[in-house]
Structures are given as structure tokens and as C-alpha cells.
Write a protein that holds these residues in place. Structure first.
Motif, PDB file in Angstrom:
ATOM      1  N   TYR A 138     -19.828  15.885  -1.258  1.00 40.13           N
ATOM      2  CA  TYR A 138     -21.076  15.348  -1.807  1.00 40.13           C
ATOM      3  C   TYR A 138     -22.322  15.965  -1.179  1.00 40.13           C
ATOM      4  O   TYR A 138     -23.434  15.488  -1.394  1.00 40.13           O
ATOM      5  N   THR A 139     -22.140  17.022  -0.417  1.00 39.48           N
ATOM      6  CA  THR A 139     -23.270  17.813   0.072  1.00 39.48           C
ATOM      7  C   THR A 139     -23.099  19.251  -0.425  1.00 39.48           C
ATOM      8  O   THR A 139     -23.723  19.651  -1.402  1.00 39.48           O
ATOM      9  N   LEU A 140     -22.192  19.988   0.189  1.00 37.54           N
ATOM     10  CA  LEU A 140     -21.930  21.360  -0.235  1.00 37.54           C
ATOM     11  C   LEU A 140     -21.442  21.398  -1.678  1.00 37.54           C
ATOM     12  O   LEU A 140     -21.841  22.275  -2.459  1.00 37.54           O
ATOM     13  N   GLY A 141     -20.565  20.435  -2.052  1.00 41.36           N
ATOM     14  CA  GLY A 141     -20.026  20.417  -3.408  1.00 41.36           C
ATOM     15  C   GLY A 141     -21.097  20.231  -4.461  1.00 41.36           C
ATOM     16  O   GLY A 141     -21.102  20.916  -5.491  1.00 41.36           O
ATOM     17  N   VAL A 142     -22.017  19.306  -4.231  1.00 42.41           N
ATOM     18  CA  VAL A 142     -23.116  19.089  -5.171  1.00 42.41           C
ATOM     19  C   VAL A 142     -23.984  20.336  -5.268  1.00 42.41           C
ATOM     20  O   VAL A 142     -24.410  20.748  -6.355  1.00 42.41           O
ATOM     21  N   TYR A 143     -24.227  20.972  -4.146  1.00 41.02           N
ATOM     22  CA  TYR A 143     -25.034  22.199  -4.131  1.00 41.02           C
ATOM     23  C   TYR A 143     -24.367  23.294  -4.962  1.00 41.02           C
ATOM     24  O   TYR A 143     -25.006  23.958  -5.785  1.00 41.02           O
ATOM     25  N   LEU A 144     -23.053  23.483  -4.770  1.00 37.06           N
ATOM     26  CA  LEU A 144     -22.326  24.517  -5.499  1.00 37.06           C
ATOM     27  C   LEU A 144     -22.342  24.252  -7.002  1.00 37.06           C
ATOM     28  O   LEU A 144     -22.474  25.168  -7.806  1.00 37.06           O
ATOM     29  N   ALA A 145     -22.197  22.977  -7.370  1.00 35.77           N
ATOM     30  CA  ALA A 145     -22.169  22.625  -8.785  1.00 35.77           C
ATOM     31  C   ALA A 145     -23.535  22.800  -9.443  1.00 35.77           C
ATOM     32  O   ALA A 145     -23.621  23.122 -10.632  1.00 35.77           O
TER      33      ALA A 145
END
Length: 317
Positions: A138-145
Motif C-alpha cells: 500500500y505504499t510502493l504498490g500504489v506508486y507502481l500502479a
């Protein structure tokens, strides 16, 4: 133990329950939305809280698993990014490729497989793994998406603090640190444990329902690099990270590698649908993610069976 015995005791029960969800979705059109909400806000936090509060794993081991997850995530992100760019992928498909390559289905599939295979140590380790991965997701993943739309990490950081699982982790660790965990046989702890135990079959039903609604199409061949990264490269990286971290308990190291080898997380599809803009081509990022999830989940049955055989035989640790 033979491969057939491993499959029958560790994999078949999981496949059977997920299969019920798959058939149910196909037959009735039931959707996973309500079950997802109940799991995220009630069942999973109860499972995480009870497992951390009552586990016999040391504080050092808990910290080592958390650190291992972060290291693994960063290494896999760098590798997947390099592979994607080398193959000429651009946003938003590049972000989708990285997402499905680094984030494992550590909850819906990973927790039950780990528990069936390594018992209470497996369950406790898997719970810590998913807690640490949730923060990264919910940090890196949101950024990547969302980076194709110019988003930054602030939205992801805000999302982290809306997830009850984080507070379940912090609460359990605080009680352990203060020596204030209620006895396991008290009504409060038994109630939390009962609610948490129900998370595992519900997670598997959700997995089956999600797979039943996955649309396969032109993305099947396109996702091959992501499938290879998730099912072949990720376990190898997991072994390297486990050796680097140096877990005191060999079973914890084995479960860590097993979690790293899980298929792509269903949550990556949710993030892609929520934060990724249109691709502007013949393949949408959501189709890329859903196809990778389906293919890696199907392939995980024989791959995890073989990996469990190696881990139980002590070949790796």
C-alpha cells in the motif's frame, strides 16, 4: 515423504476449498466484494493479532521476517523493472508487470499452505510476512500502479493507515512488549482466535471466486516474463534473502522461501483497477494483472508441491 503425499496433505485441501469458491462463482455468479470487506476489516486483523500475540517466535525472529520481506520486495522490484524495460514495456503495463512479479498471494494461499506444511510456525511466519508485505503493497504498490498518471507515494501512505491489519500488528506487538497479552484460554483470546481461524477458509473461497471471474485473452503470452519472474526468479531471490538475514529457526527460513514462491497476489489486480489509467493499446493493465494471477496460481500447484518436498527434505535449509 513422496510428492503425492505432499500434494495430498498440503496442497489438495487448499485446492479443494478454492475449487468450491470457483464452482460457486461459476454456478451462481456470486462476487467476492462483501467477503473481501469482511476479511480485510474483521477476519484478517483477528488472525494477525492472535497469531502475533500468542506465537512462540522471538521478537528477533519477527523483526527478521519483516526485514526480509522488505529486502525481498526491493530486490524483486529492481529486477522486474529492469526486465520490463529491457523488453520494451512502458507504463502502465510496466508498473503492472512489476506489481505482479513482486507481491505474492501470501494471505489467501500462503497462510493455509504454510500452516498445513509447517504447523503453527508456518502460520505465525506467514502472518508476519503478509503484515510486512501489506505495508509495502500500500505504499510502493500504489506508486507502481499509479505512477503512469503521475501519482506519488502520499496516497499509498494514507491508505496504509486505513488498513486495520496494521493496527492489529501494532497492538499485538505492544501487548507482547508490555507482557500484557491475556492468557490463551480467556474468553477474549478464544473469541479472537475463533474469528481469526475463520479467515483461512474464507480467503480460499475468495481466491476461487476471483479466479472464476478472471478473463483470459491476448494477454496469456504477453505475461510470460512476469510469470517467470514470479514463479522461478522470486523463490531463488527468497533463498538468497533468507541466507542474508540468517533466521535462527530453519523452519522460519523455509516458510519465508515458501511465501516468496506464492503466485501473484489478487490485491495487485485491485490496485491496478483502482489506480492505473487506460493503456491506450490493445491490452489493459487490469487484463495483464488478472491473467498473470490466473496463470501463476495454476502453475503454483506443481511448483509449490516440488518446493515443499525440497524444503521438508532439508535440501535448501
Amino acid at each position: 515423504m513422496s510428492l503425492l503425499s505432499i500434494f495430498a496433505t498440503a496442497i489438495l485441501p487448499i485446492v479443494a476449498i478454492a475449487g468450491v469458491g470457483y464452482v460457486l462463482a461459476r454456478a451462481t455468479g456470486v462476487e467476492a466484494g462483501a467477503l473481501n470487506t469482511v476479511t480485510i476489516y474483521v477476519l484478517a486483523p483477528a488472525l494477525v493479532f492472535h497469531s502475533i500475540a500468542t506465537t512462540n517466535l522471538s521478537a528477533r525472529t519477527l523483526a527478521a521476517v519483516g526485514a526480509g520481506v522488505i529486502i525481498f520486495t526491493v530486490v524483486m522490484a529492481v529486477v522486474a523493472e529492469g526486465v520490463g524495460k529491457g523488453l520494451g514495456e512502458t507504463e502502465p503495463l510496466l508498473g503492472s508487470l512489476v506489481l505482479v512479479s513482486i507481491f505474492a498471494n501470501a494471505g489467501n494461499l500462503g497462510i493455509p499452505v504454510s500452516e498445513f506444511t509447517f504447523g503453527e510456525v508456518g502460520r505465525a511466519t506467514a502472518v508476519i510476512y503478509i503484515a510486512a508485505q501489506s505495508v509495502a503493497m500500500y505504499t510502493l504498490g500504489v506508486y507502481l500502479a499509479a505512477r503512469g498518471d503521475g501519482a506519488d507515494l502520499r496516497e499509498g501512505l494514507t491508505t496504509v493507515f486505513t488498513i486495520p491489519l496494521i493496527y492489529a500488528v501494532l497492538g499485538a506487538l505492544a501487548l507482547r512488549g508490555l507482557g500484557a497479552v491475556p492468557p490463551a484460554d480467556t474468553a477474549a483470546m478464544e473469541t479472537v482466535g475463533l474469528v481469526g481461524d475463520s479467515a483461512i477458509p474464507v480467503m480460499l473461497l475468495i481466491l476461487g471466486i476471483e479466479l472464476a471471474t478472471t478473463k483470459l485473452g491476448t494477454a496469456t503470452l504477453r505475461v510470460t516474463p512476469a510469470v517467470v519472474l514470479k514463479m522461478a526468479v522470486a523463490p531463488v531471490v527468497g533463498v538468497g534473502v533468507a541466507l542474508l538475514v540468517g533466521f535462527d529457526n530453519p523452519d522460519v527460513a523455509r516458510v519465508f522461501v515458501l511465501e516468496c514462491a506464492m503466485p501473484s497476489a489478487v490485491t495487485t489486480l485491485i490496485l491496478t483497477g483502482e489506480f492505473t489509467g487506460p493503456a491506450g493499446g490493445d491490452l489493459e493493465a487490469t487484463d495483464y494483472a488478472s491473467t498473470t494471477i490466473f496463470v501463476t496460481t495454476v502453475l503454483s500447484v506443481p511448483i509449490l508441491t516440488g518446493l515443499i518436498a525440497l524444503l521438508q527434505a532439508g535440501v535448501i535449509f
